[in-house]
Scaffold this motif. Structure first.
Motif, PDB file in Angstrom:
ATOM      1  N   GLY A  79       2.425  -0.142  -2.520  1.00 23.74           N
ATOM      2  CA  GLY A  79       1.922  -1.415  -2.008  1.00 23.74           C
ATOM      3  C   GLY A  79       2.408  -1.693  -0.598  1.00 23.74           C
ATOM      4  O   GLY A  79       1.641  -2.142   0.262  1.00 23.74           O
ATOM      5  N   ALA A  80       3.679  -1.389  -0.365  1.00 24.98           N
ATOM      6  CA  ALA A  80       4.238  -1.650   0.964  1.00 24.98           C
ATOM      7  C   ALA A  80       3.650  -0.698   1.996  1.00 24.98           C
ATOM      8  O   ALA A  80       3.434  -1.084   3.147  1.00 24.98           O
ATOM      9  CB  ALA A  80       5.749  -1.504   0.923  1.00 24.98           C
ATOM     10  N   LEU A  81       3.364   0.538   1.576  1.00 23.92           N
ATOM     11  CA  LEU A  81       2.746   1.487   2.507  1.00 23.92           C
ATOM     12  C   LEU A  81       1.365   0.983   2.935  1.00 23.92           C
ATOM     13  O   LEU A  81       1.025   0.989   4.120  1.00 23.92           O
ATOM     14  CB  LEU A  81       2.620   2.864   1.844  1.00 23.92           C
ATOM     15  CG  LEU A  81       1.910   3.911   2.699  1.00 23.92           C
ATOM     16  CD1 LEU A  81       2.829   4.380   3.810  1.00 23.92           C
ATOM     17  CD2 LEU A  81       1.456   5.105   1.874  1.00 23.92           C
ATOM     18  N   ILE A  82       0.585   0.507   1.951  1.00 23.19           N
ATOM     19  CA  ILE A  82      -0.735  -0.049   2.276  1.00 23.19           C
ATOM     20  C   ILE A  82      -0.582  -1.194   3.272  1.00 23.19           C
ATOM     21  O   ILE A  82      -1.243  -1.241   4.309  1.00 23.19           O
ATOM     22  CB  ILE A  82      -1.437  -0.579   0.999  1.00 23.19           C
ATOM     23  CG1 ILE A  82      -1.718   0.567   0.029  1.00 23.19           C
ATOM     24  CG2 ILE A  82      -2.734  -1.289   1.368  1.00 23.19           C
ATOM     25  CD1 ILE A  82      -2.232   0.099  -1.313  1.00 23.19           C
ATOM     26  N   THR A  83       0.337  -2.119   2.955  1.00 27.25           N
ATOM     27  CA  THR A  83       0.549  -3.273   3.835  1.00 27.25           C
ATOM     28  C   THR A  83       0.957  -2.824   5.232  1.00 27.25           C
ATOM     29  O   THR A  83       0.457  -3.338   6.236  1.00 27.25           O
ATOM     30  CB  THR A  83       1.641  -4.184   3.258  1.00 27.25           C
ATOM     31  OG1 THR A  83       1.345  -4.423   1.893  1.00 27.25           O
ATOM     32  CG2 THR A  83       1.725  -5.483   4.000  1.00 27.25           C
ATOM     33  N   ALA A  84       1.868  -1.842   5.288  1.00 23.51           N
ATOM     34  CA  ALA A  84       2.349  -1.364   6.585  1.00 23.51           C
ATOM     35  C   ALA A  84       1.192  -0.828   7.417  1.00 23.51           C
ATOM     36  O   ALA A  84       1.057  -1.156   8.600  1.00 23.51           O
ATOM     37  CB  ALA A  84       3.401  -0.281   6.380  1.00 23.51           C
ATOM     38  N   VAL A  85       0.339  -0.042   6.810  1.00 20.27           N
ATOM     39  CA  VAL A  85      -0.805   0.521   7.546  1.00 20.27           C
ATOM     40  C   VAL A  85      -1.733  -0.601   8.005  1.00 20.27           C
ATOM     41  O   VAL A  85      -2.163  -0.636   9.162  1.00 20.27           O
ATOM     42  CB  VAL A  85      -1.573   1.542   6.670  1.00 20.27           C
ATOM     43  CG1 VAL A  85      -2.816   2.025   7.392  1.00 20.27           C
ATOM     44  CG2 VAL A  85      -0.685   2.713   6.322  1.00 20.27           C
ATOM     45  N   CYS A  86      -2.030  -1.533   7.092  1.00 19.99           N
ATOM     46  CA  CYS A  86      -2.952  -2.627   7.431  1.00 19.99           C
ATOM     47  C   CYS A  86      -2.417  -3.476   8.580  1.00 19.99           C
ATOM     48  O   CYS A  86      -3.149  -3.801   9.519  1.00 19.99           O
ATOM     49  CB  CYS A  86      -3.188  -3.528   6.224  1.00 19.99           C
ATOM     50  SG  CYS A  86      -4.117  -2.720   4.929  1.00 19.99           S
ATOM     51  N   VAL A  87      -1.137  -3.836   8.502  1.00 21.05           N
ATOM     52  CA  VAL A  87      -0.562  -4.691   9.548  1.00 21.05           C
ATOM     53  C   VAL A  87      -0.472  -3.923  10.864  1.00 21.05           C
ATOM     54  O   VAL A  87      -0.733  -4.469  11.933  1.00 21.05           O
ATOM     55  CB  VAL A  87       0.821  -5.217   9.114  1.00 21.05           C
ATOM     56  CG1 VAL A  87       1.447  -6.024  10.226  1.00 21.05           C
ATOM     57  CG2 VAL A  87       0.687  -6.077   7.885  1.00 21.05           C
ATOM     58  N   ALA A  88      -0.121  -2.641  10.777  1.00 17.84           N
ATOM     59  CA  ALA A  88      -0.014  -1.842  12.001  1.00 17.84           C
ATOM     60  C   ALA A  88      -1.356  -1.787  12.718  1.00 17.84           C
ATOM     61  O   ALA A  88      -1.414  -1.785  13.946  1.00 17.84           O
ATOM     62  CB  ALA A  88       0.470  -0.439  11.666  1.00 17.84           C
ATOM     63  N   ILE A  89      -2.441  -1.764  11.966  1.00 15.86           N
ATOM     64  CA  ILE A  89      -3.766  -1.683  12.587  1.00 15.86           C
ATOM     65  C   ILE A  89      -4.268  -3.043  13.048  1.00 15.86           C
ATOM     66  O   ILE A  89      -4.712  -3.200  14.178  1.00 15.86           O
ATOM     67  CB  ILE A  89      -4.778  -1.089  11.585  1.00 15.86           C
ATOM     68  CG1 ILE A  89      -4.493   0.379  11.427  1.00 15.86           C
ATOM     69  CG2 ILE A  89      -6.204  -1.281  12.064  1.00 15.86           C
ATOM     70  CD1 ILE A  89      -5.421   1.035  10.489  1.00 15.86           C
TER      71      ILE A  89
END
Lengths: 313, 352
Positions: B263-273
């Motif tokens: 879940g945190a990996l998904i969030t990290a990618v989304c926020v980074a983009i």
């Protein structure tokens, strides 16, 4: 002729001496008495004599005052100064407490509308303490002369202002004559902010600088975001529709567009189709040189002209 | 109720989820194709279709008659942005479902753990250094690094005697998040009048996304979503409570670590983009849950599709209406709040 002149002089001298005897008042010399200007918030500022203790809370005001030879009279500057003369002056911050300004007891404090809009309490406190606040900002290039004139009237430097303005306009004319020699007029896009790819309105100061440098503004159809502002929305799609027309791509670097580089512009999606990018005609210009209302605008115009028309310089 | 009728009920439910998923998938594809036709530049749908067809099949002649700039607008600007919107929207929604189930908290979302604040801090530092140290630092990479680092710190803080509990996770997330918020504020004040660059990033927008973003984001988000889906059954059991899950033979601590990581990996990618795009991870799960109930096996795929569809619609609206583009982060937050109130009211009526 000679007799006439002598007689007139005689009469004048006689009158003056009579006046001198009749009243002990000093003759009124220019630069004293009632000075009054109307600032950009339509407030009338009246001074008994030219301001001798000036606090300037905007770097462009500071720079222009120094250009008029008022270095010693400036007792306080803003937090962001670039002029070397202003570097060692006491700094006043409109985000801080107004007490420091009151303690300095300035004759006038020169601000710009942005400060009054963002920090009204700061200004109100000063006004209640009877500090004279002058709010100036030339939105358009054609207001520059009258703005400098107002600064000069407040400080009793009309002569210096007239000289500086004459030199300034001479330089502009010289550049215009040079760029007129260019065989083809070039079309230029000017980026004001990287976010949303905003450009400038044709009437704004950078828009005028672009015209004075002999360029055609590709994005002359851009609509202003605020009615009085200089920034206009454009966006990547409208920009790319003009990809083949853009001979030179300019981006300003400064507070409005921080950290911009040529490489960053080249890497944007789809920008490789823009003529200016293909022909390596992407340049970064200092925001201060094209946006700030100072005498350095002439340098800005010259710099742009040299970038756009290197063949005639 | 006999076991056979129960099995039949379950089968019917699964069939319904499949049909709903298919409808949403078709809708997403249709919306994406329609969104290619929206924008400032006037490009006909026929030209857009020709460009996409030509690029996909590698046949240059399909779009040779179309202007190069128009091709660039379709292929380099609109398409990556559309795909990024679908990935980010879907990812945030799935992460929201997972966090809500894991932390047993209907108000949890992809940002509860402080991952987004970490990403924001990383991005702020990168933007600051780019302005004042003239470096060409990649903001996206910094944001991602900040998010991952924050997650590691939160996990290690929440681990007490080798065991991670959901209450500890929420508390650790709040602590780390508030420290990082203060750090972001400091970076902002240091930036002085150049603060606009940082603020713009924090608002959350999908403008100027390139294929690079799409190519990195899609596989990572998809992989993490499938991982979540794979463990969806276990997640259902976990929501009964730790003790019950353990007695059914589930390694609770390990499962929680894996799902948190995903879940945190998904969030990290989304926020980074896209920066911080609020409310998607909160609203979509609640919306879908009202229809499907709280079975994570159904929730995860349906939320992914719904989230993608929602963010795509919002972003297309924001970029093609009016003279000034509305950043999608502003739009979701503006519309999300009132909508959340509405959902809350409806839910209470149905329960009451």
């Amino acid at each position: 002729m000679k007799i006439k002149f002598l007689s007139i002089t005689g009469i004048v001298v006689l009158l003056l001496s009579l006046l001198g005897c009749g009243s002990p008042k000093q003759p009124v010399s220019p630069g004293e008495g009632n000075i009054s200007i109307v600032d950009d918030l339509n407030q009338t500022i009246v001074l008994a004599q030219p301001a001798k203790r000036i606090i300037s809370l905007y770097s462009a005001h500071t720079e222009n005052l120094i250009a008029l030879g008022l270095g010693p009279e400036i007792i306080g500057v803003s937090t962001t100064e670039s002029d070397p003369v202003a570097q060692n002056k006491p700094v006043f911050d409109y985000r801080a407490d107004p007490e420091k300004v009151l303690a300095a007891q300035p004759d006038i404090v020169i601000i710009r509308p942005f400060i009054k809009q963002s920090y009204p309490d700061f200004i109100k406190t000063l006004e209640q303490a009877n500090i004279k606040i002058v709010c100036l900002y030339p939105e358009k290039f054609e207001d520059f002369d009258s703005y400098i004139h107002k600064l000069a009237v407040l400080t009793g430097r009309e002569q210096q202002a007239a000289d500086r303005l004459a030199a300034f306009h001479n330089k502009l004319t010289e550049i215009a004559d040079r760029t007129a020699k260019a065989p083809v007029k070039k079309q230029v896009y000017f980026e004001s902010t990287a976010t949303e790819y905003r450009t400038i309105t044709p009437a704004s100061t950078p828009g005028t600088v672009l015209n004075l440098a002999g360029a055609i503004n590709v994005a002359a159809d851009a609509q202003a975001i605020k009615t009085t502002g200089s920034i206009a929305a454009y966006g990547s799609e409208r920009l790319l529709m003009k990809a083949d027309e853009i001979d030179v791509f300019l981006a300003q670097r400064g507070p409005m567009n921080p950290g911009i580089t040529v490489d960053a512009i080249k890497q944007r999606p789809g920008f490789d189709k823009i003529k200016a990018v293909r022909q390596e005609q992407v340049y970064i210009v200092d925001e201060k040189l094209v946006s700030s209302p100072t005498f350095r605008l002439a340098e800005g115009v010259e710099q742009l002209a040299k970038l756009i028309y290197p063949e005639v310089f | 109720m006999s076991s056979s009728s129960l099995a039949a009920l379950l089968r019917r439910k699964q069939a319904n989820v499949r049909i709903a998923g298919l409808i949403l998938l078709v809708a997403t594809v249709l919306f994406a194709l329609a969104a290619v036709g929206f924008g400032r530049a006037d490009i006909s749908m026929v030209d857009a279709a020709a460009v996409i067809y030509g690029k996909l099949t590698g046949s240059q002649e399909a779009y040779s008659s179309i202007h190069a700039a128009q091709t660039a607008i379709i292929w380099d600007i609109r398409l990556p942005r559309i795909l990024a919107a679908i990935a980010v929207g879907g990812g945030l929604a799935v992460a929201g479902v997972v966090f809500q189930a894991l932390l047993m908290n209907p108000l949890a979302d992809s940002y509860t753990m402080g991952v987004s604040t970490g990403a924001a801090f990383g991005a702020s530092v990168a933007i600051y250094l780019n302005i004042f140290a003239q470096g060409g630092l990649p903001v996206t990479v910094f944001a991602f690094g900040g998010a991952v680092l924050t997650l590691l710190i939160v996990m290690s803080m929440a681990r007490v005697k080798g065991y991670v509990s959901s209450a500890n996770l929420v508390i650790a997330g709040i602590i780390v998040s508030s420290i990082l918020s203060a750090a972001i504020t400091m970076v902002k004040s240091l930036a002085g009048e150049q603060v606009s660059a940082i603020v713009t990033w924090l608002i959350g927008s999908l403008a100027a996304k390139s294929w690079e973003h799409v190519v990195y984001a899609w596989p990572l988000i998809m992989a993490a979503c499938f991982l979540c889906y794979y463990y969806a059954g276990d997640l259902n059991i976990l929501s009964l409570g730790d003790r019950e899950a353990r007695s059914l033979g589930i390694n609770v601590s390990r499962l929680r670590t894996i799902l948190l990581g995903a879940g945190a990996l998904i969030t990290a990618v989304c926020v980074a983009i896209g920066g911080i795009i609020g409310f998607v991870g909160l609203i979509v799960p609640h919306m879908v849950r009202m229809v499907t109930g709280s079975d994570n096996k159904a929730l995860i795929p349906l939320c992914g599709l719904t989230g993608g569809l929602l963010l795509l619609t919002a972003d297309t609206f924001g970029r093609s209406v009016g003279n000034i583009e509305i950043p999608v982060g502003v739009l979701t937050t503006l519309l999300g709040g009132p909508f959340f109130v509405y959902i809350f009211r409806i839910r209470n009526k149905t329960l009451g």
